[in-house]
Scaffold this motif. Structure first.
Motif, short mmCIF file in Angstrom:
data_model
loop_
_atom_site.label_atom_id
_atom_site.label_comp_id
_atom_site.label_asym_id
_atom_site.label_seq_id
_atom_site.Cartn_x
_atom_site.Cartn_y
_atom_site.Cartn_z
N VAL A 51 41.14 -44.18 41.06
CA VAL A 51 40.97 -45.63 40.88
C VAL A 51 41.65 -46.15 39.62
O VAL A 51 42.24 -47.23 39.62
N LEU A 52 41.60 -45.40 38.52
CA LEU A 52 42.10 -45.92 37.25
C LEU A 52 43.54 -45.55 36.92
O LEU A 52 44.07 -45.99 35.90
N ALA A 53 44.20 -44.78 37.77
CA ALA A 53 45.61 -44.44 37.51
C ALA A 53 46.42 -45.73 37.39
O ALA A 53 46.37 -46.59 38.26
N GLY A 54 47.09 -45.87 36.27
CA GLY A 54 47.88 -47.07 36.02
C GLY A 54 47.08 -48.25 35.51
O GLY A 54 47.63 -49.30 35.22
N LYS A 55 45.75 -48.09 35.39
CA LYS A 55 44.88 -49.20 34.95
C LYS A 55 44.13 -48.88 33.66
O LYS A 55 43.34 -49.69 33.21
N VAL A 56 44.32 -47.68 33.12
CA VAL A 56 43.59 -47.30 31.91
C VAL A 56 44.58 -46.86 30.84
O VAL A 56 45.52 -46.10 31.13
N GLY A 57 44.38 -47.39 29.65
CA GLY A 57 45.23 -46.98 28.54
C GLY A 57 44.96 -45.54 28.15
O GLY A 57 45.89 -44.77 27.88
N HIS A 58 43.69 -45.17 28.12
CA HIS A 58 43.32 -43.80 27.80
C HIS A 58 41.92 -43.51 28.33
O HIS A 58 41.01 -44.31 28.14
N TYR A 59 41.78 -42.37 28.97
CA TYR A 59 40.50 -41.91 29.51
C TYR A 59 40.03 -40.75 28.65
O TYR A 59 40.77 -39.78 28.44
N ILE A 60 38.83 -40.87 28.11
CA ILE A 60 38.27 -39.82 27.26
C ILE A 60 37.11 -39.17 28.00
O ILE A 60 36.10 -39.82 28.29
N PHE A 61 37.31 -37.92 28.33
CA PHE A 61 36.31 -37.15 29.07
C PHE A 61 35.49 -36.33 28.09
O PHE A 61 36.03 -35.51 27.34
N ILE A 62 34.18 -36.57 28.07
CA ILE A 62 33.30 -35.81 27.20
C ILE A 62 32.93 -34.52 27.93
O ILE A 62 32.19 -34.53 28.90
N SER A 63 33.51 -33.44 27.45
CA SER A 63 33.27 -32.14 28.05
C SER A 63 32.21 -31.42 27.22
O SER A 63 31.32 -32.06 26.66
N THR A 64 32.30 -30.12 27.13
CA THR A 64 31.28 -29.34 26.46
C THR A 64 31.85 -28.01 25.99
O THR A 64 32.81 -27.50 26.57
N ASN A 65 31.23 -27.46 24.96
CA ASN A 65 31.65 -26.13 24.54
C ASN A 65 31.18 -25.07 25.54
O ASN A 65 31.58 -23.92 25.47
N SER A 66 30.39 -25.46 26.52
CA SER A 66 29.95 -24.51 27.56
C SER A 66 31.11 -24.04 28.43
O SER A 66 30.98 -23.03 29.11
N PHE A 122 48.64 -39.10 33.84
CA PHE A 122 47.34 -39.75 33.62
C PHE A 122 46.92 -39.51 32.17
O PHE A 122 46.81 -38.37 31.72
N PRO A 123 46.65 -40.60 31.42
CA PRO A 123 46.38 -40.48 29.98
C PRO A 123 44.93 -40.08 29.69
O PRO A 123 44.02 -40.90 29.76
N ALA A 124 44.72 -38.82 29.38
CA ALA A 124 43.35 -38.35 29.18
C ALA A 124 43.25 -37.40 27.99
O ALA A 124 44.19 -36.68 27.68
N THR A 125 42.10 -37.45 27.38
CA THR A 125 41.73 -36.50 26.33
C THR A 125 40.42 -35.86 26.73
O THR A 125 39.51 -36.55 27.21
N ARG A 126 40.32 -34.55 26.53
CA ARG A 126 39.09 -33.81 26.82
C ARG A 126 38.47 -33.42 25.50
O ARG A 126 39.08 -32.70 24.71
N LEU A 127 37.26 -33.89 25.24
CA LEU A 127 36.55 -33.54 24.01
C LEU A 127 35.44 -32.54 24.33
O LEU A 127 34.54 -32.85 25.10
N ARG A 128 35.52 -31.36 23.74
CA ARG A 128 34.51 -30.33 23.95
C ARG A 128 33.52 -30.38 22.79
O ARG A 128 33.67 -29.69 21.79
N ILE A 129 32.51 -31.18 22.97
CA ILE A 129 31.49 -31.39 21.94
C ILE A 129 30.36 -30.39 22.15
O ILE A 129 29.93 -30.17 23.28
N PRO A 130 29.86 -29.76 21.08
CA PRO A 130 28.84 -28.72 21.24
C PRO A 130 27.54 -29.20 21.87
O PRO A 130 27.06 -28.61 22.82
#
Length: 175
Positions: A51-66, A122-130
């Motif tokens: 849905v957001l391809a071409g419609k989002v400047g940046h997508y930030i995915f909150i991942s995990t250290n798991s 697709f502009p994305a960042t994956r953050l692996r937060i503990p």
């Protein structure tokens, strides 16, 4: 959370109802950034990419250290301690099989983003937060830790780097 120059929107939809969730994303329109705390399965992220391809400047995915534990077939020994009180209601603070599934599922979400970036940028960042705590945490992990500490039982600190870190969810969004 979806952010644009003129608004900040918290999307409310049932992710298990994929059509409803996609409709909520469509309604948000084009956004500068989207911070996603609630994607736990690959299809959740696939819907966002679709849905957001071409419609989002940046997508930030909150991942995990798991995700680092998702390669370990049986990590039960990492969570055992002979002196840990057996039979206690607080004994299973970490449910190893569920923790592994959580790591595997979050890693699958990350893999969707890697593929989407490779295929179309697709502009994305994956953050692996503990560990993230905050309003709406249905795991009750902080409640259980608090109750354990109130009980007067020993607290075992087995972290090899000598510390423990948790992030407050709204601070992550602000950052």
């Amino acid at each position: 959370w979806c952010l644009s120059e003129h608004m900040q929107v918290r999307l409310k939809a049932d992710r298990s109802d994929r059509l409803q969730f996609r409709a909520a994303l469509e309604e948000a329109g084009s956004v500068d950034a989207c911070v996603d705390f609630s994607a736990y399965e690959a299809q959740n992220v696939s819907d966002v990419v679709l849905v957001l391809a071409g419609k989002v400047g940046h997508y930030i995915f909150i991942s995990t250290n798991s995700v680092y534990m998702s390669d370990i077939p049986d990590n039960s020994e990492l969570y055992s301690d002979e002196e840990y009180p057996s039979g206690s209601q607080w004994n299973a603070v970490v449910d190893t099989p569920l923790q592994q599934k959580y790591g595997w599922d979050k890693r699958a979400c990350e893999e969707v983003l890697v593929a989407a970036h490779a295929a179309g940028g697709f502009p994305a960042t994956r953050l692996r937060i503990p560990a993230i705590c905050g309003p709406g945490d249905t795991s009750y992990r902080w409640f259980r830790l608090h109750k354990w500490m109130q009980s007067g039982q020993p607290v075992y600190a087995t972290n090899p780097i000598g510390g423990y870190c948790a992030c407050f969810s709204l601070d992550v969004v602000s950052a």
